[in-house]
Design an enzyme around this catalytic site. Structure first.
Site, PDB file in Angstrom:
ATOM      1  N   TYR A   1      -8.975  -8.388  -4.995  1.00 16.42           N
ATOM      2  CA  TYR A   1      -7.684  -7.941  -5.521  1.00 16.42           C
ATOM      3  C   TYR A   1      -7.144  -8.742  -6.697  1.00 16.42           C
ATOM      4  O   TYR A   1      -6.305  -8.239  -7.446  1.00 16.42           O
ATOM      5  CB  TYR A   1      -6.641  -7.929  -4.391  1.00 16.42           C
TER       6      TYR A   1
ATOM      7  N   LYS B   1      -1.887  -1.818   7.958  1.00 14.06           N
ATOM      8  CA  LYS B   1      -3.269  -1.356   8.073  1.00 14.06           C
ATOM      9  C   LYS B   1      -4.079  -2.192   9.058  1.00 14.06           C
ATOM     10  O   LYS B   1      -4.919  -1.664   9.790  1.00 14.06           O
ATOM     11  CB  LYS B   1      -3.927  -1.390   6.694  1.00 14.06           C
TER      12      LYS B   1
ATOM     13  N   ARG C   1       0.835  -1.193   0.000  1.00 18.24           N
ATOM     14  CA  ARG C   1       0.000   0.000   0.000  1.00 18.24           C
ATOM     15  C   ARG C   1       0.878   1.254   0.000  1.00 18.24           C
ATOM     16  O   ARG C   1       2.026   1.207   0.405  1.00 18.24           O
ATOM     17  CB  ARG C   1      -0.907   0.018   1.232  1.00 18.24           C
TER      18      ARG C   1
ATOM     19  N   HIS D   1      -3.259 -10.182   3.757  1.00 14.98           N
ATOM     20  CA  HIS D   1      -4.691 -10.457   3.838  1.00 14.98           C
ATOM     21  C   HIS D   1      -4.961 -11.595   4.818  1.00 14.98           C
ATOM     22  O   HIS D   1      -4.396 -12.674   4.707  1.00 14.98           O
ATOM     23  CB  HIS D   1      -5.251 -10.832   2.465  1.00 14.98           C
TER      24      HIS D   1
END
Length: 335
Positions: A322, A231, A208, A312
Site C-alpha cells: 500500500y 474486513k 475501504r 493492517h
C-alpha cells in the site's frame, strides 16, 4: 419419523432435522416451505444411507452442494453478497460441471475449468473463486463427510500478480469530481454527490469502500470514526484529518446512514462514471494506496501508527503493497 415444527425468526422461519446424530438446518420464508424442505431432506438422507450401505455413491451435483453451503454457512459470512452472486451465475460459469456429481469431479476437470476461467478474468479473481470453491468442497469433506479428498487441493493456483502501484493525480481527482457534478465543500444533494464525497473521504482516511458505506451517524465522533466491523473481523477507530472532519460536516444531519446508497448502487454509479471519462483503470481501492502514501509523505506518520489507522495486522503488507512512493518522494525525504 415425525417432522419438527418450524420456528419463526424475525421475518422468516427455520427448521432443523436430525438424522443419525447429525443436524441439518435451513431457513425459508414460510412454515410450509420449511416443512417441505425437511420432508425432502429426510427422504434424501434415508435414501443416501441405503445406497451407502450397498456401496453406491449418491449423485450429489456440485451446484446442490453450493446451495447447501450457502444456506448453512455462506449467508452468514461478511462476503455473503459476493457469494450469492457466485451462486446466481454458477451455471453459466461452470456449464456441465455444475450438475456433475461431486464424487466424479477430479483435479483434471478443475484444471480445465481454471485454464478457461483464466482467459476470462484476472488472476486475482480466479484466486478468489478458487478459494471459495475449495472451501465448499472442504465443507463436504469435513462437515458432511460426503467425500474423502478435496479435488481443489490437487490443482495449482495461478501466480498472484504484483500489487498495484496506481497513484491518483490532482488532475484525475478534478475529473472525477466534475463527472459527478460535485465540487469540494458543496452540500450533498444528489446520489452522485455522495459517491464523489466518498472518494474524497477515502483519500483522507485510507478507509475501504465497504467501511465508508457502513458508517452510521452513531459511529462518528469529534476526531475519529468507529468501525464496529472491518474486513479482518476486528473493530477499528479511524482518526480524522481536519479535512476529513470538514467533509463529515457536509453530510445532512437527518442521514442516519452517512452514505444512503446500497453497496451495489454505489458501485455501479462509480464504475459507469469513471469509465465514461476514460479512467477505467482507476479502482476505488486505489484511494487506499494514495491515502497511505500521502499520510507518510505529507503527515510523516510512523509506519506502526499508520498500521493502527489502516487496520493492517502485518506491517510487511502495509509497506510492500500500500505504500507507493516514487523515487522523487524518497529523494525529497533524504533532503
Amino acid at each position: 419419523m415425525k417432522l419438527p415444527k418450524p420456528r419463526k425468526r424475525g421475518s422468516s422461519y427455520d427448521i432443523t432435522v436430525t438424522f443419525q446424530g447429525k443436524r441439518y438446518y435451513c431457513t425459508r420464508d414460510t412454515p410450509k416451505e420449511c416443512e417441505q424442505w425437511a420432508a425432502l431432506k429426510l427422504l434424501e438422507l434415508k435414501s443416501g444411507k441405503v445406497q451407502e450401505n450397498l456401496g453406491v455413491k449418491q449423485h450429489y451435483p456440485f451446484k446442490q452442494l453450493f446451495e447447501q453451503y450457502y444456506q448453512e454457512h455462506g449467508r452468514d459470512k461478511k462476503s455473503k453478497t459476493w457469494i450469492y452472486g457466485q451462486l446466481k451465475t454458477f451455471d453459466d460459469k461452470f456449464g456441465t460441471l455444475a450438475q456433475m456429481s461431486i464424487h466424479e469431479i477430479t483435479p483434471k476437470h478443475l484444471t480445465a475449468w481454471r485454464n478457461k476461467r483464466s482467459t476470462e478474468v484476472s488472476p486475482n479473481t480466479v484466486l478468489k473463486e478458487l478459494s471459495l470453491y475449495s472451501a465448499i468442497f472442504s465443507y463436504a469433506q469435513k462437515e458432511l463427510f460426503l467425500i474423502h479428498d478435496n479435488p481443489w487441493m490437487g490443482i495449482s493456483k495461478p501466480k498472484k500478480p504484483k500489487a498495484r502501484n496506481r497513484r491518483i493525480t490532482d488532475t484525475e481527482i478534478n475529473l472525477i469530481l466534475s463527472a459527478f457534478g460535485y465540487s469540494e465543500g458543496k452540500v450533498l444533494v444528489l446520489p452522485q454527490h455522495y459517491v464523489a464525497w466518498a472518494f474524497l473521504f477515502a483519500l483522507e482516511t485510507a478507509m475501504r469502500r465497504g467501511e465508508i458505506l457502513s458508517i452510521r451517524r452513531e459511529h462518528v465522533f469529534e476526531k475519529h470514526v468507529h468501525l464496529p466491523m472491518t474486513k479482518n473481523g476486528d473493530e477499528r477507530d479511524v482518526p480524522l484529518t481536519k479535512k476529513a472532519r470538514e467533509l463529515l460536516k457536509l453530510i445532512p444531519l437527518e442521514n442516519e446512514k452517512i452514505i444512503p446508497q446500497s453497496e451495489n448502487a454505489f458501485r455501479l454509479m462509480w464504475e459507469r462514471t469513471k469509465n465514461k471519462i476514460g479512467l477505467s483503470d482507476l479502482h476505488f481501492h486505489d484511494t487506499r494506496h494514495e491515502a497511505i502514501t500521502r499520510l507518510v509523505n505529507q503527515q510523516k506518520l510512523p509506519v506502526e501508527i499508520l498500521a493502527k489507522m489502516t487496520g493492517h495486522k502485518t506491517i510487511k503488507v502495509l509497506v510492500n503493497t500500500y505504500y507507493n512512493p516514487d523515487v522523487g518522494d524518497i529523494a525529497d525525504m533524504l533532503d
